[in-house]
Enzyme design. Sequence first.
Site, PDB file in Angstrom:
ATOM      1  N   PRO A 152      16.038 -29.989  95.106  1.00 24.39           N
ATOM      2  CA  PRO A 152      16.488 -28.497  95.268  1.00 24.39           C
ATOM      3  C   PRO A 152      17.790 -28.262  96.017  1.00 24.39           C
ATOM      4  O   PRO A 152      18.268 -29.181  96.897  1.00 24.39           O
ATOM      5  CB  PRO A 152      15.394 -27.964  96.257  1.00 24.39           C
ATOM      6  CG  PRO A 152      14.373 -29.218  96.524  1.00 24.39           C
ATOM      7  CD  PRO A 152      14.930 -30.195  96.080  1.00 24.39           C
ATOM      8  N   GLU A 153      18.672 -27.473  95.279  1.00 20.38           N
ATOM      9  CA  GLU A 153      19.920 -27.239  95.835  1.00 20.38           C
ATOM     10  C   GLU A 153      19.933 -25.935  96.419  1.00 20.38           C
ATOM     11  O   GLU A 153      18.869 -25.230  96.176  1.00 20.38           O
ATOM     12  CB  GLU A 153      21.013 -27.406  94.462  1.00 20.38           C
ATOM     13  CG  GLU A 153      21.118 -29.134  94.375  1.00 20.38           C
ATOM     14  CD  GLU A 153      22.353 -29.276  93.647  1.00 20.38           C
ATOM     15  OE1 GLU A 153      23.504 -28.474  94.049  1.00 20.38           O
ATOM     16  OE2 GLU A 153      22.355 -30.375  92.850  1.00 20.38           O
ATOM     17  N   HIS A 156      -0.419 -34.268 100.331  1.00 25.82           N
ATOM     18  CA  HIS A 156       0.812 -33.932 100.439  1.00 25.82           C
ATOM     19  C   HIS A 156       1.146 -32.538 100.990  1.00 25.82           C
ATOM     20  O   HIS A 156       2.566 -32.191 101.028  1.00 25.82           O
ATOM     21  CB  HIS A 156       1.442 -34.422  99.058  1.00 25.82           C
ATOM     22  CG  HIS A 156       1.270 -35.379  98.240  1.00 25.82           C
ATOM     23  ND1 HIS A 156       1.907 -36.486  98.939  1.00 25.82           N
ATOM     24  CD2 HIS A 156       0.711 -35.908  97.122  1.00 25.82           C
ATOM     25  CE1 HIS A 156       1.481 -37.488  98.298  1.00 25.82           C
ATOM     26  NE2 HIS A 156       0.987 -37.256  97.196  1.00 25.82           N
ATOM     27  N   ARG A 189       7.027 -36.552  98.318  1.00 25.42           N
ATOM     28  CA  ARG A 189       7.747 -37.837  98.882  1.00 25.42           C
ATOM     29  C   ARG A 189       8.214 -37.675 100.081  1.00 25.42           C
ATOM     30  O   ARG A 189       9.058 -38.505 100.590  1.00 25.42           O
ATOM     31  CB  ARG A 189       9.241 -38.018  97.644  1.00 25.42           C
ATOM     32  CG  ARG A 189       8.617 -38.147  96.291  1.00 25.42           C
ATOM     33  CD  ARG A 189       9.936 -38.356  95.482  1.00 25.42           C
ATOM     34  NE  ARG A 189      10.693 -39.432  95.752  1.00 25.42           N
ATOM     35  CZ  ARG A 189      11.775 -39.731  95.271  1.00 25.42           C
ATOM     36  NH1 ARG A 189      12.333 -39.227  94.067  1.00 25.42           N
ATOM     37  NH2 ARG A 189      12.785 -40.668  95.545  1.00 25.42           N
TER      38      ARG A 189
END
Length: 291
Positions: A2-3, A113, A133
């Site tokens: 994500p930016e 998660h 992650r």
Amino acid sequence: MPELPEVEVTRRRIAPLLVDRSISALVTTRPSYFFLTPPARLRRALAGRRVLALDRHGKYLVARLDDGSRLVLHLGMTGQLFSSAATSPRLLRASARAVLAPEAQLAFVPDEHTHLRIAFTDGGPEVWMRDARKFGKVLWLPPGARHERLDRLGIDALEVSGERLFTASRGRTVAVKSLLLDQAVLAGVGNIYADEALFGAGVRPTRRAGRLTRAECERIAAALRRVLTRSIETGGSSISDYLAPDGRDGAYQDERRVYARAGEACYACGAPLRRVVLGARSSHYCPRCQR
Ligand SMILES: [Zn+2]
């Protein structure tokens, strides 16, 4: 990853679910590097707090709480922030959405998660943070506390001006691409948008930052604001694992002019686009349109 645009899209979608609601309880996974503040402390600090606002600085989301403390969230590589009432971010790709019945679309249940589940006193939808992650980060800052992760950030990329960029680039020997990625100079610019903005400005990524003219800095700043704003409007970039908080795919990837197109023809002039590695990151540019 994500930016800035994806984080801003997330902020706009999640803010209505957080702001003006009081937190009743927090459910977390076990202590890990995901939690810069230990989960037990986080649970104690947030219970009973009301959220006043959800801000963004660079790629950080900052929830301001009614006691003056702040909850800082970073989505890392694969972080997702969404409502427990939203359609499944994991199950739902555009194709799946078309074939699943509405009740099946709500089938997401918190898994190993799902590191953060925020419940509210009104009993309405919870806010969940999931990160497969675990490069994301959660941090709670007591009233008045500062943190180097936030303090060292430069100006938010959406607010950059040519003048700021010109000043920041003086005396710098690094490539302009590396300067744009330096979070202490500009907060929130990632690889895709740096490449796209440099193409839009007609400046090669390899150019020495300190030699940019004032006019070039103006063009780069304008191009940055343009590509970031456009990406926010289209819902973010959505490559690899990233999905918007409500499970929708972003659309900006269809508009990329140079990023990940090495060897393909430039849309503007037809020349084959090139790829060069700068500071371990790939840069993509047109040898004819960019000087
Ligand atoms: Zn070209």
